[in-house]
Write a protein that holds these residues in place. Structure first.
Motif, PDB file in Angstrom:
ATOM      1  N   LYS A  39      99.339   2.853   1.258  1.00 44.96           N
ATOM      2  CA  LYS A  39      98.754   1.720   0.509  1.00 44.96           C
ATOM      3  C   LYS A  39      97.652   2.214  -0.433  1.00 44.96           C
ATOM      4  CE  LYS A  39      97.957  -0.633   4.379  1.00 44.96           C
ATOM      5  NZ  LYS A  39      98.795   0.047   5.377  1.00 44.96           N
ATOM      6  N   THR A  40      96.860   3.208   0.039  1.00 49.58           N
ATOM      7  CA  THR A  40      95.743   3.695  -0.790  1.00 49.58           C
ATOM      8  C   THR A  40      96.240   4.270  -2.111  1.00 49.58           C
ATOM      9  OG1 THR A  40      94.518   4.203   1.235  1.00 49.58           O
ATOM     10  CG2 THR A  40      93.689   5.161  -0.808  1.00 49.58           C
ATOM     11  N   GLU A  41      97.355   4.978  -2.076  1.00 53.94           N
ATOM     12  CA  GLU A  41      97.897   5.558  -3.316  1.00 53.94           C
ATOM     13  C   GLU A  41      98.315   4.463  -4.293  1.00 53.94           C
ATOM     14  OE1 GLU A  41      98.350   8.398  -5.959  1.00 53.94           O
ATOM     15  OE2 GLU A  41      97.648   8.824  -3.930  1.00 53.94           O
ATOM     16  N   ILE A  42      98.795   3.334  -3.756  1.00 58.30           N
ATOM     17  CA  ILE A  42      99.136   2.183  -4.614  1.00 58.30           C
ATOM     18  C   ILE A  42      97.859   1.676  -5.290  1.00 58.30           C
ATOM     19  CG2 ILE A  42      99.848  -0.251  -4.547  1.00 58.30           C
ATOM     20  CD1 ILE A  42     101.947   0.560  -2.471  1.00 58.30           C
ATOM     21  N   TYR A  43      96.777   1.554  -4.513  1.00 58.27           N
ATOM     22  CA  TYR A  43      95.508   1.086  -5.080  1.00 58.27           C
ATOM     23  C   TYR A  43      95.050   2.021  -6.199  1.00 58.27           C
ATOM     24  CZ  TYR A  43      95.326  -1.188  -0.401  1.00 58.27           C
ATOM     25  OH  TYR A  43      95.606  -1.872   0.751  1.00 58.27           O
ATOM     26  N   LEU A  44      95.159   3.330  -5.947  1.00 47.80           N
ATOM     27  CA  LEU A  44      94.721   4.321  -6.950  1.00 47.80           C
ATOM     28  C   LEU A  44      95.536   4.187  -8.243  1.00 47.80           C
ATOM     29  CD1 LEU A  44      94.333   7.303  -4.479  1.00 47.80           C
ATOM     30  CD2 LEU A  44      92.476   6.467  -5.915  1.00 47.80           C
ATOM     31  N   HIS A  45      96.834   3.989  -8.111  1.00 50.29           N
ATOM     32  CA  HIS A  45      97.683   3.822  -9.303  1.00 50.29           C
ATOM     33  C   HIS A  45      97.309   2.557 -10.066  1.00 50.29           C
ATOM     34  CE1 HIS A  45     100.235   7.148  -8.089  1.00 50.29           C
ATOM     35  NE2 HIS A  45     101.007   6.947  -9.149  1.00 50.29           N
ATOM     36  N   LEU A  46      97.024   1.484  -9.334  1.00 50.42           N
ATOM     37  CA  LEU A  46      96.668   0.217  -9.989  1.00 50.42           C
ATOM     38  C   LEU A  46      95.331   0.343 -10.723  1.00 50.42           C
ATOM     39  CD1 LEU A  46      97.709  -2.295  -7.185  1.00 50.42           C
ATOM     40  CD2 LEU A  46      98.848  -1.975  -9.392  1.00 50.42           C
ATOM     41  N   VAL A  47      94.363   1.027 -10.115  1.00 50.42           N
ATOM     42  CA  VAL A  47      93.056   1.236 -10.763  1.00 50.42           C
ATOM     43  C   VAL A  47      93.245   2.050 -12.050  1.00 50.42           C
ATOM     44  CG1 VAL A  47      90.819   2.390 -10.543  1.00 50.42           C
ATOM     45  CG2 VAL A  47      91.691   1.003  -8.652  1.00 50.42           C
ATOM     46  N   GLU A  48      94.120   3.046 -11.971  1.00 48.22           N
ATOM     47  CA  GLU A  48      94.430   3.869 -13.144  1.00 48.22           C
ATOM     48  C   GLU A  48      94.970   3.002 -14.287  1.00 48.22           C
ATOM     49  OE1 GLU A  48      97.494   7.404 -13.557  1.00 48.22           O
ATOM     50  OE2 GLU A  48      96.113   7.762 -11.889  1.00 48.22           O
ATOM     51  N   GLU A  49      95.849   2.076 -13.938  1.00 49.87           N
ATOM     52  CA  GLU A  49      96.404   1.158 -14.941  1.00 49.87           C
ATOM     53  C   GLU A  49      95.305   0.260 -15.520  1.00 49.87           C
ATOM     54  OE1 GLU A  49      99.538   1.012 -16.201  1.00 49.87           O
ATOM     55  OE2 GLU A  49      99.956   2.801 -15.027  1.00 49.87           O
ATOM     56  N   GLN A  66      85.814   8.292   3.404  1.00 51.98           N
ATOM     57  CA  GLN A  66      87.177   8.729   3.089  1.00 51.98           C
ATOM     58  C   GLN A  66      87.695   8.059   1.821  1.00 51.98           C
ATOM     59  OE1 GLN A  66      90.097   8.474   6.226  1.00 51.98           O
ATOM     60  NE2 GLN A  66      89.680  10.577   6.809  1.00 51.98           N
ATOM     61  N   THR A  67      87.394   6.767   1.673  1.00 50.73           N
ATOM     62  CA  THR A  67      87.845   6.039   0.473  1.00 50.73           C
ATOM     63  C   THR A  67      87.145   6.590  -0.763  1.00 50.73           C
ATOM     64  OG1 THR A  67      88.061   4.089   1.883  1.00 50.73           O
ATOM     65  CG2 THR A  67      88.205   3.731  -0.478  1.00 50.73           C
ATOM     66  N   ILE A  68      85.829   6.856  -0.632  1.00 48.80           N
ATOM     67  CA  ILE A  68      85.061   7.418  -1.752  1.00 48.80           C
ATOM     68  C   ILE A  68      85.667   8.752  -2.183  1.00 48.80           C
ATOM     69  CG2 ILE A  68      82.835   8.456  -2.399  1.00 48.80           C
ATOM     70  CD1 ILE A  68      81.536   6.326  -0.546  1.00 48.80           C
ATOM     71  N   GLU A  69      85.971   9.596  -1.179  1.00 53.23           N
ATOM     72  CA  GLU A  69      86.527  10.924  -1.496  1.00 53.23           C
ATOM     73  C   GLU A  69      87.778  10.795  -2.347  1.00 53.23           C
ATOM     74  OE1 GLU A  69      87.104  13.758   1.566  1.00 53.23           O
ATOM     75  OE2 GLU A  69      85.002  13.748   2.193  1.00 53.23           O
ATOM     76  N   ARG A  70      88.619   9.839  -2.000  1.00 53.45           N
ATOM     77  CA  ARG A  70      89.872   9.694  -2.750  1.00 53.45           C
ATOM     78  C   ARG A  70      89.634   9.140  -4.154  1.00 53.45           C
ATOM     79  NH1 ARG A  70      93.966   7.722   2.096  1.00 53.45           N
ATOM     80  NH2 ARG A  70      93.904   9.707   3.196  1.00 53.45           N
ATOM     81  N   PHE A  71      88.764   8.132  -4.259  1.00 58.23           N
ATOM     82  CA  PHE A  71      88.534   7.514  -5.571  1.00 58.23           C
ATOM     83  C   PHE A  71      87.702   8.413  -6.478  1.00 58.23           C
ATOM     84  CE2 PHE A  71      90.347   3.878  -3.555  1.00 58.23           C
ATOM     85  CZ  PHE A  71      90.908   3.154  -4.592  1.00 58.23           C
ATOM     86  N   VAL A  72      86.663   9.057  -5.928  1.00 57.12           N
ATOM     87  CA  VAL A  72      85.859   9.984  -6.743  1.00 57.12           C
ATOM     88  C   VAL A  72      86.690  11.221  -7.062  1.00 57.12           C
ATOM     89  CG1 VAL A  72      83.780  11.417  -6.801  1.00 57.12           C
ATOM     90  CG2 VAL A  72      83.665   9.125  -5.843  1.00 57.12           C
ATOM     91  N   GLY A  73      87.497  11.667  -6.079  1.00 58.59           N
ATOM     92  CA  GLY A  73      88.389  12.811  -6.312  1.00 58.59           C
ATOM     93  C   GLY A  73      89.357  12.551  -7.449  1.00 58.59           C
ATOM     94  N   ARG A  74      89.732  11.282  -7.641  1.00 56.66           N
ATOM     95  CA  ARG A  74      90.674  10.922  -8.714  1.00 56.66           C
ATOM     96  C   ARG A  74      89.957  10.529 -10.001  1.00 56.66           C
ATOM     97  NH1 ARG A  74      95.914   8.702  -8.054  1.00 56.66           N
ATOM     98  NH2 ARG A  74      95.955  10.107  -6.277  1.00 56.66           N
ATOM     99  N   PHE A  75      88.828   9.783  -9.889  1.00 57.54           N
ATOM    100  CA  PHE A  75      88.222   9.180 -11.080  1.00 57.54           C
ATOM    101  C   PHE A  75      86.810   9.690 -11.401  1.00 57.54           C
ATOM    102  CE2 PHE A  75      91.151   5.890  -9.334  1.00 57.54           C
ATOM    103  CZ  PHE A  75      92.115   5.970 -10.340  1.00 57.54           C
ATOM    104  N   GLY A  76      86.312  10.646 -10.618  1.00 61.24           N
ATOM    105  CA  GLY A  76      85.036  11.296 -10.938  1.00 61.24           C
ATOM    106  C   GLY A  76      83.845  10.365 -11.021  1.00 61.24           C
TER     107      GLY A  76
END
Length: 828
Positions: free
Chosen positions: A316-326, A346-356
């Motif tokens: 589900k988290t990867e879906i959220y990341l893709h939607l934020v990207e859009e 953990q959520t921060i790591e994924r979102f900051v890891g993707r979106f800085g």
């Protein structure tokens, strides 16, 4: 010019003044004043000057009052945007909360009365090219003389002119000054020394001429600064990169090569060493979810509310990341809510890891300074994504496109403080206001959310497989009654002990879950049955071995445990029940070579403790992690192959209609922590009621069967989602007074219900009776419950407001208070 009037909420906590007050807007203020700004107003008979917030500007008013005028405008721009003003007014009505409480959640963190507007010169070079009027020039001169970071109120003290705000706005529009916010007496801005080249176009040869050929270190620094191509650098970093001293750098400033200045830096809870989190390729089912959501957004459909029902580990988290990207592609902002602070790292790591640097973090464990800086970054448009717990739903974005509520079933999304809002309901309202898309996600959706989805209020999306098609963990149910009959009186069943032992030998990690902290759940005398209870709460106290104290988990009182019974003087004092601390001690004793850590409220009070434990778990430095609810959801450790649930019956035995739902959710969520990597997962559930449908359905990971059984019971016994519940707790220190007032309140509620022809009012207004938790913090508590259908809720809320808040019947409420909750999480 036609007169205008401002509706103002004044800073006064008295119930009698909890209303909107109308003030005349002076003609000199008409161009400047906006909704969401703070103002100074005369208040009361003595015309005491107080601060207030303008919530609306009207062209008419009720002529029966003589109005006073606003004295001054405090801010140069609104503290709260218009949509958050509307949201606060809606919350006040929806949750029967005071205006002040409803606005507190959308105001800057800290004390909004202490927020100051700071004015500073932005571009000295531009100043030379603008012709300023006399007032604008006075402001610039004052900033040059008095320092470049002046409070707006200080400027007003020095320059007495009613057009100050207009002049500030004009200077800001020209790009000559900038204004920002800080909280006085609480958190000032944080500054660091930075270095810039005085002349950005200077050549190296020119530098050599000024510095001299023999100042080698100064030349080395100068060369390094040129390599930055006009970028500024912190003094600390410059000294480190060039291995130079402060005196050498200052020598360059003395020669006019560089400028050393103070630059504001934001306090951040985000650690700088977060690795890149690569964009994952979506599975066909994940892609289908993203496409359905994006088609709805691109098609500009009005109803953009989705519930993703995805099994644990389904991505589900990867879906959220893709939607934020859009969203970022559309220039839109996103809010991501998680239920526990423990999940935030953990959520921060994924979102900051993707979106800085495009991510801000909002939750209660931040320092005052961090929280204010994160809020300000959002308010000033410096970031497009906010990740946080419940209150992040109020992040002050101007162009909101998406709100995601992960683990939407969690009860932490409901506030226990006024306003008693539910984050899902607030998110729905914000999305209606802004046209944003709302996504709820869970492996175990709340009965209410799933019911809404089945009835078309949310679009239901399924993810019924784990990533990489890995199997769901096998769940073994152990009947602890059989263990007891076989003579096993220990915390671990034989099966759980063997499984932990094997896991340790295989170098795999284990999570043990128990939803009870402390060492023993109560202390009792075996001779007379006396149980040690809290004097203030009349609730059994929990023993904490580390501190050797009995603690009340409701008011925090801590006392020494008794050696002899205070009732019968016997020495037969025994410690009953188990908590996480006892499980930890027992586990260490059984497995002395294992690294055992505990994660609960007692071990995570220190700042950074969550992150530290989770990092050690991630790095496989912990063999066995023991914890309460905070280990039950969202955590993702690939080496965890065994989960043990010590006592699955805890929430089943509470007098609360949500007990079976909570039991199913907890078992399913904790079980979902196992087997998320390349290895098969195993779950052992210890229980005294293995036949209960919530436990049997959790064993099969079968949400649909659980929902079908539970929804029939809810309908039969008239519980949500088929009815709404209004809980009224009347409390005070005098038990007799509380009981008598409760009866009077009940009588008047019945009268009002009769007057509006409320059906079955005697059957659906229940009480008054002592609340399940009868005494907390020295207060005796009586409860009245009202059940009603959706189309009756507004009328019933108005009745509760008339009787309990506005006191229509002029009852003597001295010595008692009300706790009113619309659709509470628990009726305890």
């Amino acid at each position: 010019m036609k007169k205008k009037y401002a509706q103002v909420i004044v800073d006064n906590k008295a119930t009698s003044t909890d209303k909107l007050y109308t003030y005349i807007i002076k003609s000199s203020m008409l161009d400047m004043l906006q909704e969401g700004m703070r103002v100074l107003v005369p208040f009361g008979r003595g015309n005491k000057i107080v601060k207030g917030i303008v919530v609306s500007i009207e062209e008419d008013y009720d002529n029966k009052y003589n109005l006073k005028s606003i004295i001054d405008i405090i801010d140069d721009k609104p503290l709260i945007p218009k949509d958050l003003i509307e949201l606060s007014l809606w919350m006040s009505k929806e949750y029967l909360s005071s205006y002040l409480s409803a606005f507190q959640v959308v105001l800057p963190p800290g004390n909004y009365k202490e927020v100051q507007t700071i004015v500073s010169i932005k571009d000295t070079f531009k100043l030379k090219h603008y012709k300023l009027n006399s007032l604008e020039q006075k402001i610039i001169n004052l900033l040059k003389i008095k320092g470049n970071n002046l409070k707006l109120e200080t400027i007003k003290e020095y320059i007495k002119n009613s057009n100050i705000n207009s002049a500030i706005k004009a200077l800001e529009d020209k790009g000559l000054i900038e204004t920002t916010l800080e909280i006085e007496n609480l958190v000032g801005k944080k500054y660091e020394k930075y270095v810039s080249l005085e002349n950005k176009s200077i050549s190296y040869d020119d530098m050599v001429n000024i510095i001299g050929t023999r100042c080698y270190k100064q030349l080395e620094i100068a060369k390094y600064l040129l390599s930055l191509k006009g970028e500024d650098i912190s003094l600390k970093e410059l000294m480190k990169k060039t291995n130079s001293s402060l005196s050498t750098v200052k020598a360059l400033e003395d020669k006019g090569i560089i400028n050393i200045y103070n630059k504001e830096v934001y306090r951040t809870p985000i650690k700088g060493n977060i690795p890149k989190y690569k964009r994952q390729l979506l599975t066909p089912k994940q892609k289908k979810c993203v496409d359905e959501i994006m088609n709805s957004i691109k098609g500009k459909k009005e109803d953009k509310k989705f519930l993703i029902h995805g099994v644990t580990g389904s991505g589900k988290t990867e879906i959220y990341l893709h939607l934020v990207e859009e969203m970022l592609k559309f220039g839109k902002e996103s809010i991501i809510l998680v239920p526990e602070i423990a999940l935030t790292p953990q959520t921060i790591e994924r979102f900051v890891g993707r979106f800085g640097d495009n991510v801000a973090v909002l939750h209660s464990k931040l320092s005052n300074g961090e929280r204010f800086d994160q809020w300000r970054k959002i308010k000033e448009g410096k970031v497009k994504i906010a990740v946080g717990a419940r209150s992040a739903v109020f992040a002050p974005f101007n162009n909101l496109g998406l709100i995601v509520i992960d683990e939407e079933h969690e009860n932490t999304y409901k506030s226990s403080m006024n306003p008693k809002y539910h984050a899902i309901e607030v998110a729905e309202k914000r999305c209606e206001q802004t046209g944003a898309c709302l996504i709820l996600g869970s492996a175990t959706p709340s009965i209410e959310s799933y019911y809404k989805a089945k009835n078309g209020k949310f679009k239901l999306l399924y993810l019924d497989e784990r990533i990489n098609s890995s199997e769901m963990p096998k769940v073994n149910i152990i009947d602890m009654r059989d263990e007891l009959n076989r003579g096993n009186k220990s915390i671990f069943s034989k099966a759980l002990y063997k499984a932990i032992d094997k896991n340790l030998r295989d170098n795999k990690q284990t999570i043990l879950f128990l939803n009870r902290r402390g060492y023993s759940t109560f202390v009792s005398c075996r001779q007379c049955g006396y149980v040690v209870k809290c004097n203030s709460c009349d609730i059994a106290m929990t023993y904490h071995m580390k501190d050797n104290k009995l603690k009340c988990h409701y008011c925090g009182l801590a006392i020494n445990p008794p050696n002899i019974c205070p009732v019968c003087n016997s020495k037969y004092i025994k410690y009953f029940g188990i908590g996480t601390e006892k499980v930890e001690n027992y586990t260490k004793k059984m497995f002395p070579n294992a690294v055992v850590k505990r994660m609960d409220m007692d071990t995570t009070t220190k700042k950074g403790s969550y992150e530290s434990i989770l990092k050690d778990m991630q790095n496989k430095k912990i063999d066995i992690l023991i914890g309460t609810q905070m280990v039950a959801k969202g955590l993702d450790f690939e080496n965890v192959t065994l989960v043990g649930i010590i006592a699955a019956d805890t929430s089943l035995n509470l007098p609360d209609f949500r007990g079976p739902e909570r039991t199913f959710q907890l078992i399913t969520q904790v079980a979902g922590r196992a087997g998320r990597g390349d290895y098969e997962g195993k779950v052992i559930v210890q229980t005294y009621t293995p036949e209960h449908y919530s436990i049997q359905c959790a064993k099969e990971h079968d949400y649909i069967s659980f929902y079908n059984k539970e929804i029939l019971l809810r309908e039969e016994f008239k519980y949500p989602p088929f009815v709404n519940i209004i809980s009224i707790i009347i409390y005070g220190e005098d038990q007799k007074l509380v009981m008598n007032r409760s009866k009077e309140v009940y009588k008047h509620l019945l009268n009002e219900a009769f007057d509006i022809n409320y059906k079955d009012f005697k059957k659906n207004i229940i009480g008054p009776y002592p609340a399940p938790l009868e005494k907390i913090k020295k207060n005796y508590r009586y409860q009245i419950l009202i059940k009603c259908k959706d189309d009756e809720l507004e009328d019933l809320k108005r009745i509760v407001e008339w009787v309990c808040i506005l006191n229509k019947y002029k009852l003597d409420y001295q010595g008692i208070k009300f706790n009113i909750d619309i659709n509470p999480n628990s009726i305890m």
